[in-house]
Enzyme design. Structure first.
Site, PDB file in Angstrom:
ATOM      1  N   ARG A   1       0.833  -1.207   0.000  1.00 56.48           N
ATOM      2  CA  ARG A   1       0.000   0.000   0.000  1.00 56.48           C
ATOM      3  C   ARG A   1       0.864   1.252   0.000  1.00 56.48           C
ATOM      4  O   ARG A   1       0.979   1.947  -0.992  1.00 56.48           O
ATOM      5  CB  ARG A   1      -0.947  -0.017   1.214  1.00 56.48           C
ATOM      6  CG  ARG A   1      -2.160   0.923   1.089  1.00 56.48           C
ATOM      7  CD  ARG A   1      -1.831   2.396   1.265  1.00 56.48           C
ATOM      8  NE  ARG A   1      -1.311   2.713   2.585  1.00 56.48           N
ATOM      9  CZ  ARG A   1      -0.886   3.919   2.930  1.00 56.48           C
ATOM     10  NH1 ARG A   1      -0.910   4.912   2.063  1.00 56.48           N
ATOM     11  NH2 ARG A   1      -0.395   4.135   4.145  1.00 56.48           N
TER      12      ARG A   1
ATOM     13  N   HIS B   1       7.413   4.427  12.273  1.00 50.01           N
ATOM     14  CA  HIS B   1       7.285   4.373  10.817  1.00 50.01           C
ATOM     15  C   HIS B   1       8.278   5.390  10.247  1.00 50.01           C
ATOM     16  O   HIS B   1       8.041   6.595  10.302  1.00 50.01           O
ATOM     17  CB  HIS B   1       5.851   4.723  10.419  1.00 50.01           C
ATOM     18  CG  HIS B   1       5.595   4.736   8.942  1.00 50.01           C
ATOM     19  ND1 HIS B   1       4.747   3.835   8.329  1.00 50.01           N
ATOM     20  CD2 HIS B   1       6.055   5.534   7.947  1.00 50.01           C
ATOM     21  CE1 HIS B   1       4.693   4.088   7.030  1.00 50.01           C
ATOM     22  NE2 HIS B   1       5.478   5.122   6.780  1.00 50.01           N
TER      23      HIS B   1
ATOM     24  N   CYS C   1       5.944   9.881  -0.281  1.00 47.05           N
ATOM     25  CA  CYS C   1       4.716  10.573   0.101  1.00 47.05           C
ATOM     26  C   CYS C   1       4.371  11.571  -0.985  1.00 47.05           C
ATOM     27  O   CYS C   1       5.187  12.436  -1.314  1.00 47.05           O
ATOM     28  CB  CYS C   1       4.882  11.293   1.428  1.00 47.05           C
ATOM     29  SG  CYS C   1       3.431  12.272   1.891  1.00 47.05           S
TER      30      CYS C   1
END
Length: 302
Positions: free
Chosen positions: A15, A207, A240
């Protein structure tokens, strides 16, 4: 400080890793990747995202992916669900855990989801409640915990505040994320020390992105504060879309090599993950982003 004996490793490549790929990755390739990662022994795989295809076209086939994968007993399959429509799709796809996301930075929140931090939490409230009512796990992803591409420094108090908001929503786990990879080991220690004063560290995860090459050092710093859950992405996939210059998540193979070297159990087969990293890198026709993966592949081929 004594390091933990065991760590839970969450694989986010299918993902978080694939969502920014410009070329569409076929459903068959996604399914094969998830199946390989499941077989490698991950206790948690972030497999899909039920967001508008307009915003993340790469994830438009989430339902098809979830229908086709081989579900390994004991593995939690997670999906990003930003709203009730996404949750309904996730429920239909039989996911085990939904992921909601907010930021410690007001500037990032407005750029990313077009609302303030407080407004974002109110949007997620019915999603979290409905997911819990349906018997699903809920995970809160707290982005920009160590720095923001728009506002720069992020106060530790903001991270603590948003973590408490996720806690109040009933999140089973809360991810403390270095979205743009600017964090340092000292900063990681400070942030996790602060958050663990108000939330049990067993429910927090690290993370880390590797933009400045600090991800492994940051994981070690988090381990020293007692954190036992970490996210990683096979072959270092990811980034991102709202953080320019942010490179991929820390590579799973590199994290496993670190943890294996420290004698920390994960239950994950490093060789199988190396093979999965080689598979997806070949499928995407791009260099493998894992240093340990490349070294182990070269050693095996010698």
């Amino acid at each position: 400080m004594k390091l933990p004996r065991k760590v839970k490793l969450v694989e986010v490549g299918p993902r978080d890793g694939l969502q920014n790929e410009k070329q569409f990755v076929s459903t068959a390739v996604k399914v094969e990747l998830i199946n390989r990662l499941s077989a490698a022994g991950f206790p948690n795989v972030e497999a899909a995202s039920f967001v508008s295809p307009k915003w993340v076209p790469q994830m438009a086939d989430g339902s098809d992916v979830m229908q086709a994968i081989h579900r390994r007993r004991g593995t939690i399959y997670s999906a990003l669900t930003p709203n009730m429509k996404g949750l309904e799709a996730a429920l239909a796809a039989r996911v085990d855990e939904v992921v909601i996301f907010g930021a410690a930075s007001e500037a990032f929140s407005r750029k990313n989801i077009n609302c303030s931090i407080a407004e974002s939490m109110e949007r997620f409230r019915p999603v979290a409640r409905a997911a819990k009512d349906a018997g699903l796990r809920v995970r809160g992803a707290l982005s920009c915990a160590f720095g923001c591409p728009y506002q720069g420094d992020v106060p530790v108090a903001s991270v603590v505040s948003v973590a408490q908001m996720f806690d109040e929503l009933g999140c089973d786990e809360i991810d403390i994320a270095d979205t743009i990879g600017v964090g340092t080991a000292a900063q990681v220690g400070t942030v996790f020390d602060a958050v663990t004063r108000v939330i049990d560290g067993s429910r927090l995860s690290g993370h880390f992105h590797d933009t400045y090459g600090q991800a492994l050092a940051n994981i070690l710093a988090a381990l020293e504060t007692g954190i036992t859950i970490f996210h990683a992405s096979v072959a270092g996939l990811g980034g991102c879309p709202y953080a320019k210059g942010a490179t991929g998540n820390v590579a799973t193979e590199d994290v496993l090599y670190l943890l294996d070297g420290l004698g920390i159990e994960t239950g994950v087969d490093l060789a199988a993950v190396v093979a999965a990293g080689d598979f997806i890198s070949t499928a995407l026709d791009r260099p493998n982003g894992s240093r340990a993966g490349k070294a182990l592949l070269a050693k095996a081929a010698a």
